[in-house]
Write an enzyme that holds these catalytic residues in place. Sequence first.
Site, PDB file in Angstrom:
ATOM      1  N   TYR A 141       0.873  -1.185   0.000  1.00 19.04           N
ATOM      2  CA  TYR A 141       0.000   0.000   0.000  1.00 19.04           C
ATOM      3  C   TYR A 141       0.903   1.226   0.000  1.00 19.04           C
ATOM      4  O   TYR A 141       1.822   1.328   0.808  1.00 19.04           O
ATOM      5  CB  TYR A 141      -0.885  -0.009   1.249  1.00 19.04           C
ATOM      6  CG  TYR A 141      -1.777   1.208   1.404  1.00 19.04           C
ATOM      7  CD1 TYR A 141      -2.832   1.439   0.519  1.00 19.04           C
ATOM      8  CD2 TYR A 141      -1.562   2.132   2.436  1.00 19.04           C
ATOM      9  CE1 TYR A 141      -3.651   2.543   0.664  1.00 19.04           C
ATOM     10  CE2 TYR A 141      -2.382   3.242   2.586  1.00 19.04           C
ATOM     11  CZ  TYR A 141      -3.432   3.440   1.693  1.00 19.04           C
ATOM     12  OH  TYR A 141      -4.246   4.550   1.835  1.00 19.04           O
ATOM     13  N   ASP A 234       9.489   2.681  -0.351  1.00 23.52           N
ATOM     14  CA  ASP A 234       8.453   3.372   0.417  1.00 23.52           C
ATOM     15  C   ASP A 234       8.683   3.017   1.892  1.00 23.52           C
ATOM     16  O   ASP A 234       8.297   1.947   2.352  1.00 23.52           O
ATOM     17  CB  ASP A 234       7.063   2.933  -0.057  1.00 23.52           C
ATOM     18  CG  ASP A 234       5.949   3.641   0.717  1.00 23.52           C
ATOM     19  OD1 ASP A 234       6.277   4.365   1.686  1.00 23.52           O
ATOM     20  OD2 ASP A 234       4.780   3.467   0.357  1.00 23.52           O
ATOM     21  N   LYS A 262       4.670   9.247   8.687  1.00 20.39           N
ATOM     22  CA  LYS A 262       4.468   8.728  10.052  1.00 20.39           C
ATOM     23  C   LYS A 262       5.487   9.282  11.049  1.00 20.39           C
ATOM     24  O   LYS A 262       5.335  10.383  11.548  1.00 20.39           O
ATOM     25  CB  LYS A 262       4.447   7.196  10.012  1.00 20.39           C
ATOM     26  CG  LYS A 262       3.275   6.674   9.115  1.00 20.39           C
ATOM     27  CD  LYS A 262       2.984   5.220   9.308  1.00 20.39           C
ATOM     28  CE  LYS A 262       2.051   4.664   8.246  1.00 20.39           C
ATOM     29  NZ  LYS A 262       0.661   4.612   8.544  1.00 20.39           N
TER      30      LYS A 262
HETATM   31  N1  PLP Z   1       3.031   4.119   2.262  1.00 21.86           N
HETATM   32  C1  PLP Z   1       2.932   3.179   3.214  1.00 21.86           C
HETATM   33  C2  PLP Z   1       3.916   2.058   3.241  1.00 21.86           C
HETATM   34  C3  PLP Z   1       1.921   3.255   4.175  1.00 21.86           C
HETATM   35  O1  PLP Z   1       1.820   2.304   5.108  1.00 21.86           O
HETATM   36  C4  PLP Z   1       1.019   4.347   4.120  1.00 21.86           C
HETATM   37  C5  PLP Z   1      -0.057   4.452   5.124  1.00 21.86           C
HETATM   38  O2  PLP Z   1      -0.255   3.641   5.976  1.00 21.86           O
HETATM   39  C6  PLP Z   1       1.167   5.295   3.113  1.00 21.86           C
HETATM   40  C7  PLP Z   1       2.184   5.163   2.203  1.00 21.86           C
HETATM   41  C8  PLP Z   1       0.235   6.461   3.049  1.00 21.86           C
HETATM   42  O3  PLP Z   1       0.482   7.324   4.098  1.00 21.86           O
HETATM   43  P1  PLP Z   1      -0.669   8.324   4.620  1.00 21.86           P
HETATM   44  O4  PLP Z   1      -1.712   7.495   5.265  1.00 21.86           O
HETATM   45  O5  PLP Z   1       0.059   9.228   5.563  1.00 21.86           O
HETATM   46  O6  PLP Z   1      -1.171   9.053   3.428  1.00 21.86           O
END
Ligand code: PLP
Length: 419
Positions: A141, A234, A262
């Site tokens: 994700y 990511d 985060k």
């Molecule tokens: N990338 C990863 C690996 C994530 O776990 C998340 C959210 O949990 C995101 C991107 C998206 O981040 P946000 O919820 O701050 O938009």
Amino acid sequence: MDSKALYAKAQTLMPGGVNSPLRACRYVNSEPVFIENAKGAYLYDVEGRKYVDYVYSWGPQILGHQDPAVSAAAHAAIDHGSSYGAPCLGEVTLAEAITKLVPSMEMLRMVSSGTEATMSALRLARGCTGRKKFVKFIGNYHGHADAFLAAAGSAAATVPGTPGVPEEVTMHTLLAQYNDLDAVRAHFEACGDEIACVIVEPVAGNMGLVLPRDGFLQGLRDLCTKYGALLIFDEVITGFRVAPGGAQQRFGITPDLTTMGKIIGGGFPVGCYGGRREIMEHMAPVGGVFQAGTLSGNPVAMAAGLATLNRLAECDYDALEAKTKALTDELAAILASKGHPVCVQQIASAFTLYFTDQPVTDMASSAKADQKTFATYWRQMMDQGIYLAPAGFECAFTSFAHADEDFEKTIEAAKNVKF
Ligand code: PLP
């Protein structure tokens, strides 16, 4: 108002009563509790019930809630104004701190969420390679930007299809199972000169926690280098979680671009993306790739983020990892003794217990875990004051605020679960 009444009212005001789908607890056939306060390792709901937290705002609160240094920094910053829309010192100091700890990020750009970070990194990769296609992994994700909502993990995995995302937008998204290097190689052999980037969660955290197989990340690195594509890690979850320098430090693999979120915001809305200088300088106003944000580099969020990284420099990652492993081993033994063997995946202060006796290496195997049994476990753990993510395909997080007695309470609660 108690949680039940608040939820009833919330559902008249917000779809599903929530501002992010998983919070509605539908995947464990339950309803959310409404939180009034959070301190250290604990959440307190509107009815005054106390929970040992293993969600920590889905990752950011690795120091626990209201860490005194982080709170003080945020309060001090807000006394100087909450948003300027102009450059400020905090942006420079946080950027410097991140680039020192994560050397592959020679330059970075602050944004307000992980979603913004990944969508901007993808645009940058496409902009600077002049290519359209990219590879993503089934069950990873990367936030909710259209191009990533093909076989996405986390809550997106629970939405059948993704209405509102035209196939013209995802037709350039090439999919592979996580840990399947041959599938990625096949994409490159088929159309390597059209692939802008491979984006990967270096440790998957959105189909439950799944570790990369030996050689998987190196294999991605080699394929990207061979075909002139960019490798994007990511690290929105893994950044400052699996090691002070993220997964790239832990596994010794250098990506071209990294996205974070985060933890770097210390509980405030922050994301960032960064990488080698010559790549980053494709961004406006130096280069032509456009991205902007009203609240990007927000001074309060920058201050909280910097205070978090400063505090993390004093924290013992190895000790927390060892305690987390002891906890997961104990939980697994308890569940097995009740006739429910679990597959444990754990790294540093993150873990998932899958209700399956099979190994979990990708989305296909994660999907075989028994969600009904997880829901039973979740409900009874909640009733005993243990707050877990309300879906079996999410990570649990431990924090530097967890004390031994919190883990003991968790173990006692697991012993009491009846299936
Ligand atoms: N990338 C990863 C690996 C994530 O776990 C998340 C959210 O949990 C995101 C991107 C998206 O981040 P946000 O919820 O701050 O938009």
